[in-house]
Design a protein around this motif. Structure first.
Motif, PDB file in Angstrom:
ATOM      1  N   CYS A 181      36.883   9.060  -6.062  1.00 34.24           N
ATOM      2  CA  CYS A 181      36.488   9.898  -7.191  1.00 34.24           C
ATOM      3  C   CYS A 181      35.403   9.201  -8.021  1.00 34.24           C
ATOM      4  N   LEU A 182      35.606   7.920  -8.304  1.00 32.62           N
ATOM      5  CA  LEU A 182      34.625   7.175  -9.100  1.00 32.62           C
ATOM      6  C   LEU A 182      33.297   7.034  -8.361  1.00 32.62           C
ATOM      7  N   ASP A 183      33.342   6.867  -7.038  1.00 30.21           N
ATOM      8  CA  ASP A 183      32.097   6.806  -6.265  1.00 30.21           C
ATOM      9  C   ASP A 183      31.299   8.085  -6.454  1.00 30.21           C
ATOM     10  N   ASN A 184      31.988   9.229  -6.389  1.00 30.68           N
ATOM     11  CA  ASN A 184      31.312  10.510  -6.597  1.00 30.68           C
ATOM     12  C   ASN A 184      30.804  10.637  -8.026  1.00 30.68           C
ATOM     13  N   GLN A 216      33.955  13.302 -15.758  1.00 28.14           N
ATOM     14  CA  GLN A 216      34.547  13.110 -14.435  1.00 28.14           C
ATOM     15  C   GLN A 216      35.082  11.684 -14.271  1.00 28.14           C
ATOM     16  N   ARG A 217      34.334  10.693 -14.757  1.00 30.34           N
ATOM     17  CA  ARG A 217      34.813   9.297 -14.664  1.00 30.34           C
ATOM     18  C   ARG A 217      36.130   9.129 -15.409  1.00 30.34           C
ATOM     19  N   ASN A 218      36.228   9.723 -16.584  1.00 25.70           N
ATOM     20  CA  ASN A 218      37.478   9.635 -17.353  1.00 25.70           C
ATOM     21  C   ASN A 218      38.629  10.282 -16.592  1.00 25.70           C
ATOM     22  N   GLU A 219      38.366  11.403 -15.944  1.00 27.95           N
ATOM     23  CA  GLU A 219      39.405  12.066 -15.160  1.00 27.95           C
ATOM     24  C   GLU A 219      39.783  11.232 -13.940  1.00 27.95           C
ATOM     25  N   CYS A 220      38.819  10.580 -13.324  1.00 21.19           N
ATOM     26  CA  CYS A 220      39.094   9.732 -12.160  1.00 21.19           C
ATOM     27  C   CYS A 220      40.052   8.592 -12.514  1.00 21.19           C
ATOM     28  N   LEU A 221      39.907   8.066 -13.702  1.00 19.14           N
ATOM     29  CA  LEU A 221      40.747   6.935 -14.107  1.00 19.14           C
ATOM     30  C   LEU A 221      42.213   7.327 -14.245  1.00 19.14           C
ATOM     31  N   LYS A 222      42.494   8.606 -14.284  1.00 17.43           N
ATOM     32  CA  LYS A 222      43.871   9.089 -14.393  1.00 17.43           C
ATOM     33  C   LYS A 222      44.537   9.268 -13.034  1.00 17.43           C
ATOM     34  N   VAL A 223      43.768   9.173 -11.955  1.00 12.13           N
ATOM     35  CA  VAL A 223      44.314   9.368 -10.613  1.00 12.13           C
ATOM     36  C   VAL A 223      45.160   8.147 -10.245  1.00 12.13           C
ATOM     37  N   PRO A 224      46.447   8.340  -9.941  1.00 16.40           N
ATOM     38  CA  PRO A 224      47.331   7.201  -9.675  1.00 16.40           C
ATOM     39  C   PRO A 224      47.045   6.475  -8.359  1.00 16.40           C
ATOM     40  N   ASN A 225      46.607   7.186  -7.331  1.00 16.00           N
ATOM     41  CA  ASN A 225      46.351   6.569  -6.037  1.00 16.00           C
ATOM     42  C   ASN A 225      45.019   5.829  -6.085  1.00 16.00           C
ATOM     43  N   GLN A 226      45.048   4.520  -5.783  1.00 17.12           N
ATOM     44  CA  GLN A 226      43.856   3.695  -5.920  1.00 17.12           C
ATOM     45  C   GLN A 226      42.719   4.151  -5.004  1.00 17.12           C
ATOM     46  N   ALA A 227      43.010   4.478  -3.758  1.00 19.42           N
ATOM     47  CA  ALA A 227      41.962   4.902  -2.826  1.00 19.42           C
ATOM     48  C   ALA A 227      41.309   6.203  -3.296  1.00 19.42           C
ATOM     49  N   GLU A 228      42.111   7.150  -3.747  1.00 21.34           N
ATOM     50  CA  GLU A 228      41.570   8.413  -4.252  1.00 21.34           C
ATOM     51  C   GLU A 228      40.775   8.197  -5.531  1.00 21.34           C
ATOM     52  N   ARG A 229      41.276   7.309  -6.400  1.00 21.97           N
ATOM     53  CA  ARG A 229      40.582   7.004  -7.655  1.00 21.97           C
ATOM     54  C   ARG A 229      39.207   6.403  -7.362  1.00 21.97           C
ATOM     55  N   GLU A 230      39.137   5.467  -6.398  1.00 25.45           N
ATOM     56  CA  GLU A 230      37.858   4.840  -6.057  1.00 25.45           C
ATOM     57  C   GLU A 230      36.896   5.851  -5.442  1.00 25.45           C
TER      58      GLU A 230
END
Length: 68
Positions: A49-52, A33-47
């Protein structure tokens, strides 16, 4: 896509061979999941995702277990 399937297969095999526990499965899924989060272009959504993705196993089980 094929490479992800191979990586997940290898992780699954290693987990099974090493005595799979729920925590080990959770950890493998969390890494993915962390690896997939790093692919999210929007910074707020990526953060978000990483929190989860960074929720530890004990917190996860407490949050998902039914109340007594």
């Amino acid at each position: 896509m094929h490479q992800r399937i191979v990586v997940l297969g290898v992780l699954s095999l290693v987990t099974l061979v090493s005595g799979c526990s729920s925590a080990a499965w959770y950890s493998a899924g969390q890494s993915y999941q962390r690896n997939e989060c790093l692919k999210v272009p929007n910074q707020a959504e990526r953060e978000r995702c990483l929190d989860n993705a960074n929720t530890d196993y004990n917190t996860y089980t407490k949050e998902t277990s039914p109340a007594p």
